[in-house]
Design a protein around this motif. Structure first.
Motif, short mmCIF file in Angstrom:
data_model
loop_
_atom_site.label_atom_id
_atom_site.label_comp_id
_atom_site.label_asym_id
_atom_site.label_seq_id
_atom_site.Cartn_x
_atom_site.Cartn_y
_atom_site.Cartn_z
N CYS A 70 -15.40 -13.09 -12.00
CA CYS A 70 -16.32 -13.06 -10.86
C CYS A 70 -16.86 -11.65 -10.72
O CYS A 70 -16.45 -10.90 -9.83
CB CYS A 70 -15.59 -13.51 -9.59
SG CYS A 70 -16.63 -13.46 -8.12
N GLU A 72 -12.14 -18.39 -2.25
CA GLU A 72 -10.80 -18.89 -2.55
C GLU A 72 -10.82 -20.39 -2.82
O GLU A 72 -10.14 -20.88 -3.72
CB GLU A 72 -9.85 -18.60 -1.39
CG GLU A 72 -9.33 -17.18 -1.39
CD GLU A 72 -8.51 -16.86 -0.15
OE1 GLU A 72 -7.84 -17.78 0.39
OE2 GLU A 72 -8.56 -15.69 0.28
N ALA A 128 -11.03 -13.68 -5.81
CA ALA A 128 -11.87 -13.98 -6.96
C ALA A 128 -11.28 -13.30 -8.18
O ALA A 128 -10.72 -12.20 -8.09
CB ALA A 128 -13.29 -13.48 -6.73
N GLY A 129 -11.39 -13.96 -9.32
CA GLY A 129 -10.80 -13.45 -10.56
C GLY A 129 -11.71 -12.46 -11.28
O GLY A 129 -12.81 -12.15 -10.80
N ARG A 156 -12.41 -9.24 -5.17
CA ARG A 156 -11.60 -9.10 -6.37
C ARG A 156 -10.30 -8.38 -6.07
O ARG A 156 -9.23 -8.77 -6.57
CB ARG A 156 -12.41 -8.39 -7.45
CG ARG A 156 -13.56 -9.29 -7.93
CD ARG A 156 -14.35 -8.66 -9.03
NE ARG A 156 -13.48 -8.25 -10.13
CZ ARG A 156 -13.93 -7.92 -11.33
NH1 ARG A 156 -15.22 -7.95 -11.57
NH2 ARG A 156 -13.12 -7.56 -12.28
N ALA A 158 -12.48 -21.14 -6.23
CA ALA A 158 -11.62 -20.76 -7.36
C ALA A 158 -10.68 -21.89 -7.74
O ALA A 158 -10.23 -21.97 -8.89
CB ALA A 158 -10.84 -19.50 -7.00
N LYS A 159 -10.39 -22.79 -6.79
CA LYS A 159 -9.45 -23.90 -7.08
C LYS A 159 -10.19 -25.16 -7.50
O LYS A 159 -9.55 -26.16 -7.81
CB LYS A 159 -8.62 -24.20 -5.84
CG LYS A 159 -7.70 -23.04 -5.45
CD LYS A 159 -6.79 -23.43 -4.29
CE LYS A 159 -6.13 -22.19 -3.69
NZ LYS A 159 -6.49 -22.01 -2.26
N ARG A 171 -16.71 -22.52 -12.00
CA ARG A 171 -16.25 -21.16 -12.32
C ARG A 171 -17.00 -20.20 -11.41
O ARG A 171 -18.23 -20.10 -11.49
CB ARG A 171 -16.56 -20.80 -13.78
CG ARG A 171 -15.86 -21.70 -14.79
CD ARG A 171 -16.00 -21.19 -16.21
NE ARG A 171 -17.37 -21.25 -16.70
CZ ARG A 171 -17.70 -21.50 -17.97
NH1 ARG A 171 -16.75 -21.69 -18.88
NH2 ARG A 171 -18.95 -21.52 -18.34
#
Ligand SMILES: *Cc1c(COP(=O)(O)O)cnc(C)c1O
Length: 241
Positions: A204, A154, A200-201, A195, A157-158, A163
């Motif tokens: 990922c 998390e 995670a997007g 996910r 991700a910011k 990436r």
């Protein structure tokens, strides 16, 4: 033996494992780990079309990249030279060196490293990172615990321009590749959990797992990046570097 024979044997194992798992071979990328390879062997691999090379120490990664050129490339960059993958522990005082030569880190293992990497990469552009997870819990292994992974994911991700592209693990050394299967399966489940939970997007999705003696099992369990050294080079004529 010639390099071409080593590569042919590894490629055959990749295809066989993909077939057993019902996966397209295009899902699995070979990262040739060159830490013990002679320069001539690396040149041969490049001529044979291998585009992804890995080193576990930043100094050697830098030397190799200078010798074999190529711009520092991320995972999906169509590079005109090889893409260099950093697969070993990265100390914070080596971040600058790393960024001069690579945009792919398999072994992100702390928030401090992530924050400093993001800060120093601000002018360098996107850096693809995978979180190294110590699934087996061995004291000798790097990486965060499976329980720590969601929080680090998390946070990463910011952190532009990082990436988060996936997870990496090393299985315990063993003569029996099957003993690695639960470790690989656990990493896949952890990725799927991250996910689903939104930690995670969709980008990922990578699983960096499997080495010379166990990459077949890793592929069966979902590996997308396999890190292979000795299986390519063992028995090749000439002394290792
Ligand atoms: C050396 C190394 C590999 C490759 O190991 P082989 O057993 O030679 O295939 C893979 N991953 C990491 C992190 C390594 O240091």
């Amino acid at each position: 033996m010639a390099i071409a024979d080593g590569l042919k044997a590894v490629t055959a194992r990749i295809h066989a494992a993909c077939q057993r798992a019902g996966r397209p071979a295009s899902e699995v990328r070979l990262v040739a780990v060159t830490k013990y390879a002679q320069p001539a062997w690396i040149r041969a691999l490049l001529e044979l079309g291998v585009a992804d090379l890995g080193e576990n120490r930043p100094q050697q990664l830098a030397q190799r990249r200078e010798e074999f050129a190529g711009a520092p490339a991320a995972l999906d960059d169509a590079a005109d030279g090889p893409r260099w993958h950093m697969i070993g522990h990265l100390q914070r005082n080596k971040i600058k060196l790393f960024l001069r030569h690579s945009r792919i880190l398999h072994s992100l293992d702390s928030l401090r490293l992530a924050e400093e990497l993001a800060a120093q990469a601000r002018d360098a552009g996107p850096v693809d990172v995978l979180i190294e997870v110590n699934v087996s819990g061995e004291a000798s292994k790097g990486g965060v615990t499976p329980a720590e992974a969601p929080r680090l994911a998390e946070a990463v991700a910011k952190l532009t321009p990082l990436r988060l592209r996936g997870l990496m693990t090393m299985a315990p050394l063993s003569d029996d590749p099957q003993s690695a299967r639960p470790v690989f399966a656990r990493l896949r489940e952890l990725r799927d959990t991250l996910r689903r939970a939104g930690a995670a997007g969709p980008d990922c999705h990578h699983l960096s797992m499997g080495m010379s003696n166990d990459f077949d099992v890793a592929i069966e369990e979902g590996a997308t990046l396999i890190r292979v050294g000795s299986a390519l080079f063992e028995g090749v004529d000439g002394e290792p570097a």
